[in-house]
Motif scaffolding. Structure first.
Motif, PDB file in Angstrom:
ATOM      1  N   ALA A 205      45.234 -19.542  72.821  1.00  0.00           N
ATOM      2  CA  ALA A 205      44.615 -18.677  71.616  1.00  0.00           C
ATOM      3  C   ALA A 205      45.194 -17.436  71.703  1.00  0.00           C
ATOM      4  CB  ALA A 205      43.060 -18.580  71.617  1.00  0.00           C
ATOM      5  N   ARG A 208      49.731 -15.407  69.844  1.00  0.00           N
ATOM      6  CA  ARG A 208      50.204 -14.152  68.877  1.00  0.00           C
ATOM      7  C   ARG A 208      50.529 -13.054  69.677  1.00  0.00           C
ATOM      8  NH1 ARG A 208      47.624 -13.591  63.450  1.00  0.00           N
ATOM      9  NH2 ARG A 208      48.169 -15.674  63.287  1.00  0.00           N
ATOM     10  N   PRO A 209      49.542 -12.522  70.525  1.00  0.00           N
ATOM     11  CA  PRO A 209      50.002 -11.183  71.411  1.00  0.00           C
ATOM     12  C   PRO A 209      51.015 -11.813  72.398  1.00  0.00           C
ATOM     13  CG  PRO A 209      47.514 -11.519  71.349  1.00  0.00           C
ATOM     14  CD  PRO A 209      48.034 -12.566  70.407  1.00  0.00           C
ATOM     15  N   PHE A 215      58.610  -9.486  72.689  1.00  0.00           N
ATOM     16  CA  PHE A 215      59.622  -8.375  72.020  1.00  0.00           C
ATOM     17  C   PHE A 215      59.614  -7.465  72.688  1.00  0.00           C
ATOM     18  CE2 PHE A 215      58.880 -11.384  68.338  1.00  0.00           C
ATOM     19  CZ  PHE A 215      60.285 -11.524  67.940  1.00  0.00           C
ATOM     20  N   GLY A 221      53.413  -2.592  70.832  1.00  0.00           N
ATOM     21  CA  GLY A 221      52.843  -1.623  70.702  1.00  0.00           C
ATOM     22  C   GLY A 221      52.521  -0.695  69.224  1.00  0.00           C
ATOM     23  N   SER A 222      54.070  -0.898  68.929  1.00  0.00           N
ATOM     24  CA  SER A 222      54.375  -0.407  67.361  1.00  0.00           C
ATOM     25  C   SER A 222      53.633  -1.307  66.317  1.00  0.00           C
ATOM     26  CB  SER A 222      55.745  -0.149  67.156  1.00  0.00           C
ATOM     27  OG  SER A 222      56.306  -1.437  66.779  1.00  0.00           O
ATOM     28  N   ILE A 223      53.430  -2.541  66.747  1.00  0.00           N
ATOM     29  CA  ILE A 223      52.806  -3.392  65.580  1.00  0.00           C
ATOM     30  C   ILE A 223      51.228  -3.546  65.842  1.00  0.00           C
ATOM     31  CG2 ILE A 223      54.584  -4.661  64.957  1.00  0.00           C
ATOM     32  CD1 ILE A 223      53.716  -6.799  66.789  1.00  0.00           C
ATOM     33  N   GLY A 224      50.664  -2.413  66.923  1.00  0.00           N
ATOM     34  CA  GLY A 224      49.288  -2.503  66.950  1.00  0.00           C
ATOM     35  C   GLY A 224      48.671  -2.953  68.269  1.00  0.00           C
ATOM     36  N   LEU A 225      49.464  -3.727  69.052  1.00  0.00           N
ATOM     37  CA  LEU A 225      48.993  -4.596  69.956  1.00  0.00           C
ATOM     38  C   LEU A 225      48.327  -3.599  71.193  1.00  0.00           C
ATOM     39  CD1 LEU A 225      48.352  -7.425  71.035  1.00  0.00           C
ATOM     40  CD2 LEU A 225      50.292  -7.004  72.575  1.00  0.00           C
ATOM     41  N   PRO A 226      46.965  -3.588  71.440  1.00  0.00           N
ATOM     42  CA  PRO A 226      46.528  -2.794  72.530  1.00  0.00           C
ATOM     43  C   PRO A 226      47.041  -3.156  73.978  1.00  0.00           C
ATOM     44  CG  PRO A 226      44.825  -3.808  71.452  1.00  0.00           C
ATOM     45  CD  PRO A 226      46.030  -4.420  70.920  1.00  0.00           C
TER      46      PRO A 226
ATOM     47  N   ALA B  73      44.913   1.227  67.449  1.00  0.00           N
ATOM     48  CA  ALA B  73      46.155   0.842  67.344  1.00  0.00           C
ATOM     49  C   ALA B  73      46.683   0.126  66.064  1.00  0.00           C
ATOM     50  CB  ALA B  73      46.633   0.058  68.519  1.00  0.00           C
ATOM     51  N   ARG B  74      45.440  -0.739  65.566  1.00  0.00           N
ATOM     52  CA  ARG B  74      46.061  -1.643  64.300  1.00  0.00           C
ATOM     53  C   ARG B  74      46.018  -0.615  63.401  1.00  0.00           C
ATOM     54  NH1 ARG B  74      42.330  -6.714  63.163  1.00  0.00           N
ATOM     55  NH2 ARG B  74      43.316  -6.941  61.213  1.00  0.00           N
ATOM     56  N   ALA B  77      49.262   0.945  63.112  1.00  0.00           N
ATOM     57  CA  ALA B  77      50.267   0.049  62.675  1.00  0.00           C
ATOM     58  C   ALA B  77      50.338  -0.356  61.386  1.00  0.00           C
ATOM     59  CB  ALA B  77      50.415  -0.993  63.682  1.00  0.00           C
ATOM     60  N   ILE B 101      55.610 -11.485  62.668  1.00  0.00           N
ATOM     61  CA  ILE B 101      54.518 -10.678  63.580  1.00  0.00           C
ATOM     62  C   ILE B 101      54.217  -9.435  63.257  1.00  0.00           C
ATOM     63  CG2 ILE B 101      56.415 -10.041  65.207  1.00  0.00           C
ATOM     64  CD1 ILE B 101      53.553 -11.758  66.533  1.00  0.00           C
ATOM     65  N   GLY B 102      55.131  -8.858  62.435  1.00  0.00           N
ATOM     66  CA  GLY B 102      55.100  -7.692  61.703  1.00  0.00           C
ATOM     67  C   GLY B 102      53.827  -7.611  60.980  1.00  0.00           C
ATOM     68  N   ALA B 104      50.831  -8.512  61.748  1.00  0.00           N
ATOM     69  CA  ALA B 104      49.502  -8.858  62.882  1.00  0.00           C
ATOM     70  C   ALA B 104      48.798  -7.383  62.487  1.00  0.00           C
ATOM     71  CB  ALA B 104      50.159  -8.555  64.173  1.00  0.00           C
ATOM     72  N   PRO B 105      49.287  -6.121  62.258  1.00  0.00           N
ATOM     73  CA  PRO B 105      48.520  -5.323  61.872  1.00  0.00           C
ATOM     74  C   PRO B 105      47.519  -5.308  60.696  1.00  0.00           C
ATOM     75  CG  PRO B 105      50.672  -4.478  61.964  1.00  0.00           C
ATOM     76  CD  PRO B 105      50.617  -5.675  62.396  1.00  0.00           C
ATOM     77  N   TRP B 109      45.053 -10.590  65.452  1.00  0.00           N
ATOM     78  CA  TRP B 109      45.893 -11.235  66.671  1.00  0.00           C
ATOM     79  C   TRP B 109      45.462 -12.714  66.688  1.00  0.00           C
ATOM     80  CZ3 TRP B 109      49.972  -9.090  68.148  1.00  0.00           C
ATOM     81  CH2 TRP B 109      50.120  -7.683  67.906  1.00  0.00           C
ATOM     82  N   MET B 110      44.568 -13.251  65.948  1.00  0.00           N
ATOM     83  CA  MET B 110      43.741 -14.706  66.123  1.00  0.00           C
ATOM     84  C   MET B 110      44.066 -15.464  64.998  1.00  0.00           C
ATOM     85  SD  MET B 110      42.721 -14.749  69.212  1.00  0.00           S
ATOM     86  CE  MET B 110      42.401 -13.932  70.629  1.00  0.00           C
ATOM     87  N   LEU B 111      43.510 -14.997  63.938  1.00  0.00           N
ATOM     88  CA  LEU B 111      43.448 -15.665  62.515  1.00  0.00           C
ATOM     89  C   LEU B 111      44.836 -16.223  62.226  1.00  0.00           C
ATOM     90  CD1 LEU B 111      41.153 -13.261  60.659  1.00  0.00           C
ATOM     91  CD2 LEU B 111      40.469 -15.311  62.058  1.00  0.00           C
ATOM     92  N   PRO B 112      44.749 -17.419  61.504  1.00  0.00           N
ATOM     93  CA  PRO B 112      45.994 -17.975  61.018  1.00  0.00           C
ATOM     94  C   PRO B 112      46.582 -17.046  59.894  1.00  0.00           C
ATOM     95  CG  PRO B 112      44.344 -19.239  60.409  1.00  0.00           C
ATOM     96  CD  PRO B 112      43.562 -18.312  61.210  1.00  0.00           C
ATOM     97  N   TRP B 113      47.940 -17.024  59.489  1.00  0.00           N
ATOM     98  CA  TRP B 113      48.642 -16.372  58.719  1.00  0.00           C
ATOM     99  C   TRP B 113      48.185 -16.885  57.185  1.00  0.00           C
ATOM    100  CZ3 TRP B 113      50.335 -12.424  61.012  1.00  0.00           C
ATOM    101  CH2 TRP B 113      50.859 -12.382  62.106  1.00  0.00           C
TER     102      TRP B 113
END
Lengths: 324, 257
Positions: A205, A208-209, A215, A221-226, B73-74, B77, B101-102, B104-105, B109-113
């Protein structure tokens, strides 16, 4: 997309064939008809052998192999290193120390198919990684790796010291460390499936992280992952999966390294697809290795950990050479 | 209109000794700002502090008037995109996945695109002109193509501010010009851009404003030809330089003597 899905299906079929082989072959060879009858109504010539011995054994192989491969895949992304495996930050030496302490304390069953050694190994692995994480978490993945090496060395030395002082435990510890799938029935499955299987599914699950971390920290970090929380969650889940697996099987090396690699070669680096592919590859490898381990020089059974390391060592060298 | 404001910023890896302090900076909609300075002046550190990869020791960074410290953070971004100088590209990932992946903000981080995410990733690939390579693996790409994938990923974030760390460092002149043209188009469309550079002539040719960092602070800022005077170049970089005009564009030549 459809090509990746096709490969997943092929892997699933190969895994099913490996399971069938694992159930058919052994000290007594059985036919597919025997297997079918045993599963359908429990009868036939091999009914008891299949239901009570071989089937739980191959299912155990699937669960342990899949959990180790899921954990290895996660660590390879976290450390951005194709040579990372489930034991890279001290889980194996922690489990070994926990198991050793339990053996010295007398071992014994605690009900539900679980033994004191299993609990010791499970908690030992978690505790070791917790210490490594506390020492190295502030820094980069490299700090974590170095802390893992240091803590692992201390723990392994402690195991040796205990064995030296209490030498009657030597053989039991030795057998545990070699790793194997023998001697377990269905009753360990609920715990293994819920803890090891559950942690593996949660890692899936987090696909994606894991993609983002592959990368590098700057991009992730720049795409907002804590970063801190993501790393902590991945380490916790990967360690839980590993700890649950080795608590039952002992230290089975290289499955968690090779499974992810084969999968990566087949389906690429996206973890949504890579994770299930790696789990199936790891499961298949361990079931087949176990089949060889118990039939190669029958009636003597080789601990499967020896076999996976015998095959995994050369593969590891092959990887190192390819990376140049 | 000013999109991003940096006020009296101090940042660094060691809390006792910041790499720089008291830096002021403002990025305007539609403008390309070049961030210059000798090695070790803190150009990369400044970018990393703005996107929150480094703790800010003092001062504030605001986007559209909102302090970055108040954003998750989100949320941050969604406002700021970043293209690092070198990135570890997972060689087994496809071009499209690396750009997707860009999103994601926006998607989490979980839901399908959603269809909108796939569309935004395709648009980003089209903007940097590599849509035809969408199914290739990153390991098969050239340096120029990889840099464009990295830029496309940041574009897929649809940020108001784009930060780039030496975006042309490993590119040949043809790819350098192509990348600067993409950045100019982006700026024309309204994005505020901040890029670090070593080549002063590129700053003169491609940026609207220049900020010069040296000796732990901001030495000068303004229009590139006003900032990059021979005296200042000598003072900051320690080389003698002469300036001139070629085809209406100011150029700098360093003295070999």
């Amino acid at each position: 997309m459809s090509r990746r899905f096709g490969i997943l299906l092929v892997l699933l079929v190969c895994l099913a064939l490996a399971l069938l082989a694992g159930v058919m072959f052994g000290s007594v060879a059985l036919s597919t008809g025997d297997v079918w009858r045993a599963i359908r109504d429990g009868g036939g010539p091999g009914g008891v052998i299949i239901r009570e011995l071989r089937l739980p054994r191959v299912v155990l192989g699937v669960l342990v192999g899949a959990a180790l491969a899921a954990s290895g895949t996660a660590y390879q992304s976290l450390f951005r290193n194709p040579l990372a495996d489930p034991f890279i930050i001290g889980a194996s030496s922690g489990a070994a120390l926990g198991a050793t302490l339990a053996i010295v304390a007398g071992g014994g069953q605690i009900g539900g198919g679980l033994s004191l050694v299993m609990v010791g190994a499970f908690l030992g692995a978690l505790a070791a990684v917790a210490v490594v994480y506390a020492l190295g978490a502030g820094g980069s993945p490299l700090t974590l790796l170095l802390a893992g090496v240091a803590v692992g060395t201390v723990l392994s030395a402690t195991v040796s010291l205990i064995i030296l002082v209490r030498d009657q435990s030597l053989q039991m510890v030795y057998y545990w460390v070699l790793g194997g799938l023998s001697g377990h029935g269905w009753n360990v499955m609920p715990a293994l499936l819920s803890i090891g299987g559950g942690a593996s599914m949660l890692l899936w699950a987090l696909a994606r992280p894991l993609d983002a971390l592959a990368f590098g920290d700057e991009v992730a970090g720049s795409i907002g992952l804590p970063l801190g929380r993501a790393r902590a969650a991945i380490v916790l889940l990967a360690t839980t999966a590993t700890a649950a697996a080795v608590a039952v099987s002992g230290i089975v090396g290289f499955v968690g390294l090779i499974g992810p690699h084969i999968a990566r070669r087949l389906v690429g680096g996206r973890h949504g697809v890579l994770m299930p592919a790696a789990m199936m590859a790891g499961a298949m490898l361990l079931v087949l290795a176990d089949l060889v381990a118990r039939t190669a020089i029958a009636p003597v059974e080789i601990p499967v950990g020896i076999l996976t390391s015998l095959l995994g060592g050369p593969f590891f060298l092959y990887l190192l050479r390819r990376r140049r | 209109m000013t999109v991003l404001t940096v006020r009296q910023l101090a940042a660094g890896y060691d809390s006792a000794r910041p790499v720089f302090s008291d830096v002021d900076l403002r990025l305007d909609e539609g403008e390309i700002t070049s961030l210059l300075g000798p090695n070790g002046a803190g150009k990369t550190t400044l970018l990393r502090a703005i996107i929150g990869l480094l703790p800010v020791r003092h001062g504030t960074v605001t986007v559209d008037g909102v302090p970055l410290a108040a954003l998750s953070a989100r949320q941050r971004a969604r406002c700021i995109g970043y293209v690092p100088q070198r990135e570890d590209l997972d060689p087994g990932m496809s071009v499209f996945d690396a750009v997707l992946i860009g999103r994601a903000p926006h998607r989490g981080w979980m839901l399908p695109w959603r269809r909108a995410d796939l569309g935004a990733a395709e648009d980003a690939l089209r903007q940097v002109d590599i849509l035809e390579h969408r199914d290739r693996l990153l390991g098969e790409l050239s340096g120029g193509e990889r840099q464009r994938v990295a830029l496309a990923r940041a574009l897929a974030q649809q940020p108001a501010v784009m930060l780039l760390d030496e975006p042309v460092a490993h590119l040949d002149p043809g790819h350098q010009v192509a990348l600067f043209r993409v950045l100019r188009q982006l700026a024309t469309a309204g994005t505020a851009i901040l890029m670090t550079l070593h080549d002063l002539n590129q700053a003169l040719q491609w940026s609207d404003r220049t900020v010069l960092l040296a000796d732990g602070g901001c030495v000068a800022s303004g229009r590139p030809q006003e900032v990059l005077t021979p005296e200042r170049i000598r003072q900051v970089y320690g080389v003698r330089a002469v300036t001139g005009i070629v085809d209406g564009v100011p150029v700098i030549r360093y003295d070999s003597g």
